[in-house]
Design a protein around this motif. Structure first.
Motif, short mmCIF file in Angstrom:
data_model
loop_
_atom_site.label_atom_id
_atom_site.label_comp_id
_atom_site.label_asym_id
_atom_site.label_seq_id
_atom_site.Cartn_x
_atom_site.Cartn_y
_atom_site.Cartn_z
N PRO A 108 0.85 -1.27 -0.03
CA PRO A 108 -0.09 0.09 0.10
C PRO A 108 0.88 1.08 0.10
O PRO A 108 2.09 1.39 0.12
CB PRO A 108 -0.78 -0.04 1.21
N ASN A 109 0.31 2.43 -0.07
CA ASN A 109 0.95 3.66 -0.19
C ASN A 109 1.64 3.93 1.20
O ASN A 109 2.53 4.77 1.06
CB ASN A 109 0.04 4.86 -0.66
N HIS A 110 1.08 3.57 2.21
CA HIS A 110 1.60 3.98 3.67
C HIS A 110 2.99 3.03 3.84
O HIS A 110 3.18 3.30 5.21
CB HIS A 110 0.49 3.93 4.63
N TYR A 111 3.14 2.11 3.12
CA TYR A 111 4.37 1.35 3.27
C TYR A 111 5.71 1.86 2.90
O TYR A 111 6.07 2.41 2.08
CB TYR A 111 4.21 -0.02 2.34
N GLN A 124 14.31 6.30 10.94
CA GLN A 124 13.44 7.18 11.65
C GLN A 124 13.22 8.58 10.69
O GLN A 124 12.30 9.13 10.13
CB GLN A 124 14.32 7.98 12.70
N ARG A 125 14.36 8.78 9.61
CA ARG A 125 14.10 9.70 8.53
C ARG A 125 13.12 9.12 7.57
O ARG A 125 12.15 9.94 7.25
CB ARG A 125 15.45 9.64 7.81
N LEU A 126 13.06 7.94 7.32
CA LEU A 126 12.30 7.37 6.45
C LEU A 126 11.00 7.48 6.75
O LEU A 126 9.81 7.63 6.10
CB LEU A 126 12.47 6.05 6.07
N GLU A 133 4.25 12.48 4.17
CA GLU A 133 3.45 12.37 2.97
C GLU A 133 1.90 12.07 3.10
O GLU A 133 1.10 12.32 2.35
CB GLU A 133 4.30 11.20 2.14
N VAL A 134 1.88 11.05 4.01
CA VAL A 134 0.24 10.48 4.15
C VAL A 134 -0.42 11.53 4.99
O VAL A 134 -1.57 11.46 5.10
CB VAL A 134 0.46 9.03 4.92
N GLY A 135 0.25 12.41 5.75
CA GLY A 135 -0.77 13.38 6.86
C GLY A 135 -0.67 12.77 8.19
O GLY A 135 -0.70 11.64 8.21
N ALA A 136 -0.97 13.69 9.02
CA ALA A 136 -0.97 13.35 10.44
C ALA A 136 -2.37 12.48 10.46
O ALA A 136 -3.34 12.59 10.08
CB ALA A 136 -1.19 14.59 11.18
N GLY A 137 -2.10 11.67 11.42
CA GLY A 137 -3.29 10.74 11.99
C GLY A 137 -3.33 9.34 11.07
O GLY A 137 -4.08 8.52 11.57
N ASN A 138 -2.64 9.42 10.00
CA ASN A 138 -2.62 8.21 8.93
C ASN A 138 -1.51 7.20 9.34
O ASN A 138 -0.29 7.65 10.02
CB ASN A 138 -2.63 8.60 7.53
N TRP A 139 -1.70 5.86 9.19
CA TRP A 139 -0.79 5.01 9.45
C TRP A 139 0.53 5.16 8.67
O TRP A 139 0.27 5.29 7.41
CB TRP A 139 -1.62 3.51 9.47
#
Length: 559
Positions: A108-111, A124-126, A133-139
């Motif tokens: 998925p895109n959050h991976y 940590q940087r990644l 990129e995915v925005g606050a609150g997203n996995w």
């Protein structure tokens, strides 16, 4: 690609009725009379490792309609008229690798792919970049970190992830998949606190003061269950790329070792529509959805040449990256901790008997010596009660050497193994941290089960997926530090190649169509930069795949 499988079905039938009865009855000879036979392809002037019963070596291969027609000497050029002739320039040509235990997924895109991460700071940087990129609150999720490859020499922990992404839930799975680290927000969302008891078969790690360090072994699903499912488009697009990438490693067939039956339709769609070349695949379904498995089996039958249902997957215990493998003796410096069975023993007995009685083949995850001996005893009992002449049940991993009596029982009842010798190299640090003495030295045994008459295939479990690490460790028994572990467990390069090709085909009941370069079999072949049979063992991991041929088509060329 999309029409290749049905095409080969009919062409294979024609060859079976024609060429096999005439041109190649003796194994490698052309017709003695008449004009040259027209064929699609000849590869010549090489060192052709057929990996047949005698490990015959020739210099020429003749291919037509995606299948091997003949192997032999350069005289074959006078007997066949080929549309294309490839000069191998002395290079080694051999069957494509069959990885009989691996895991290929769409992402998925959050991976985040963490397999190349070299430090906790880099992780940590990644994580921070993905969170932005995915925005606050997203996995944010990821896979592939290993403390043995990180400059800090330790695992990433909760505090590290909290610092990188305080406003996102994060879970990062270790290479091997048997543990994961979560940040504070992810643990809070999952309801995991310092007072949460260890789940059955798993461990929630704690700091000396009792607080959570973020690592959960084996039962990390209590957190990851909250991760939103990816869209089918996300998964298919990345799955297609990940499968195609295998061809660069010379892998032309796989057994994907753990899939729910519900995913089969997605793979079917991909294999029917992909414009990319994809390796042949068998999906190993997880045992707990027997109704789903039966439904897919009823619908697709044996599948086709490129996609089929493989053995049923059962987990007997955990792994060493936790650690949670079920061992006879306690782990080193961990009190009376022996790891865990993945389920209560009575349930394991019931499930293995149920699957065996249903007539299905099993590939059973068994890593610790206690788990191996228990599984073998259960299978032996099932086979004595309900004999099946050619069941081909096998154990995935076999990481700890069990008793000689257990290996004798395996040979007696035809219980095989798919082994990952690359673990000796890449998981050396985990073995040294958790095992000692004889059981450390004999990790991932190869020679001893083979000497007892057990059939042993070789595979990767993606640690790493490239076959050269497995071949290197199989013949040298060396870890990443250069230390040698029980040199007497080493096997020859010929045996290792056979385990990575012909025996993998045997596990799938497909030894008549792939795994060696013999007449009537798929022309799934690779060209190597160096000769594995003669190269200095210390250079094995430098050997590269220069070409990959799938069904007689060139599908990869190294740039």
């Amino acid at each position: 690609m999309k029409n290749l499988a049905p095409e080969l079905t009919s062409k294979k039938a024609i060859l079976s009725l024609g060429l096999l009865c005439g041109l190649v009855l003796a194994g490698c000879g052309p017709a003695e009379q008449g004009p040259p036979a027209e064929v699609d392809l000849i590869l010549t002037n090489g060192k052709v490792l057929t990996v047949d019963e005698n490990f015959s070596i020739h210099d020429t291969v003749v291919v037509d309609e995606g299948l091997i027609v003949a192997t032999g000497g350069a005289a074959l050029l006078q007997s066949y008229d080929a549309g294309e002739v490839v000069d191998l320039q002395g290079k080694v040509l051999m069957p494509g690798f069959i990885d009989s235990h691996t895991h290929i997924r769409g992402r998925p895109n959050h991976y985040i792919d963490l397999t190349e991460a070299g430090s906790v700071v880099e992780i940590q940087r990644l994580v921070q970049a993905k969170a932005e990129e995915v925005g606050a609150g997203n996995w944010v999720t990821g896979y592939g970190w290993s403390e043995d490859q990180l400059t800090e020499g330790r695992r990433p922990l909760r505090d590290d992830l909290d610092a990188a992404a305080p406003d996102n839930p994060v879970i990062l799975t270790r290479a091997g998949g048997h543990s994961a680290v979560s940040n504070g927000m992810a643990l809070e969302l999952a309801g995991v606190t310092a007072d949460t008891p260890d789940p059955e078969g798993g461990v929630i790690e704690r700091n000396p003061d009792g607080s959570l360090n973020g690592v959960i072994r084996e039962r990390q699903g209590i957190v990851s269950r909250l991760v939103p499912p990816a869209t089918p488009d996300e998964l298919v697009e990345s799955l297609e790329v990940n499968l195609n990438d295998l061809l660069a490693d010379g892998i032309t067939s796989i057994i994907d070792a753990s899939k729910p039956p519900s995913e089969y339709a997605m793979w079917e769609e991909l294999y029917a529509s992909s414009d990319m070349a994809l390796p042949r695949a068998a999906l190993q379904f997880q045992w707990f959805d027997t109704e789903g498995i039966a439904a897919v089996k009823e619908r697709v039958g044996d599948g086709n040449e490129f996609l089929k249902i493989g053995p049923i997957k059962v987990f007997a215990d955990g792994g060493f990256t936790g650690p949670a493998a079920y061992t006879k003796e306690p782990y080193l410096n961990q009190g009376d901790y022996h790891g865990h069975l993945d389920m209560p023993e009575d349930d394991l007995i019931a499930h293995l008997n149920e699957i065996h009685d249903a007539g299905w083949q099993m590939g059973i995850h068994a890593i610790g010596d206690a788990a191996i001996e228990l599984v073998v005893d259960i299978l032996a009992g099932a086979l004595e009660r309900n004999p099946r002449e050619d069941h081909r049940h096998y154990l995935n991993h076999f990481s700890m050497r069990p008793s000689d009596a257990t290996m004798e029982t395996m040979a007696q009842h035809g219980i095989a193994i798919t082994q990952q010798p690359n673990f000796t190299y890449t998981l050396e640090g985990r073995y040294v941290a958790n095992l000692d003495g004889w059981r450390l030295q004999h990790n991932n045994p190869l020679r001893s089960p083979m000497d007892h008459g057990v059939t042993v295939a070789i595979s990767s479990d993606i640690l790493p997926i490239g076959p050269m690490v497995g071949l290197y460790a199989a013949v040298t028994r060396k870890g990443m530090t250069g230390a040698v572990y029980a040199e007497e467990e080493a096997i020859t390069m010929e045996e290792a190649i056979r385990g990575y090709t012909r025996t993998g085909a045997w596990l799938l009941f497909e030894e008549d169509v792939k795994g060696s370069l013999e007449p009537g079999k798929y022309a799934d072949m690779i060209v190597l930069s160096d000769d594995l049979l003669t190269i200095d063992p210390e250079r094995i991991m430098d050997v590269e795949v220069e070409q990959t041929w799938l069904a007689g088509r060139l599908v990869y060329t190294r740039q």
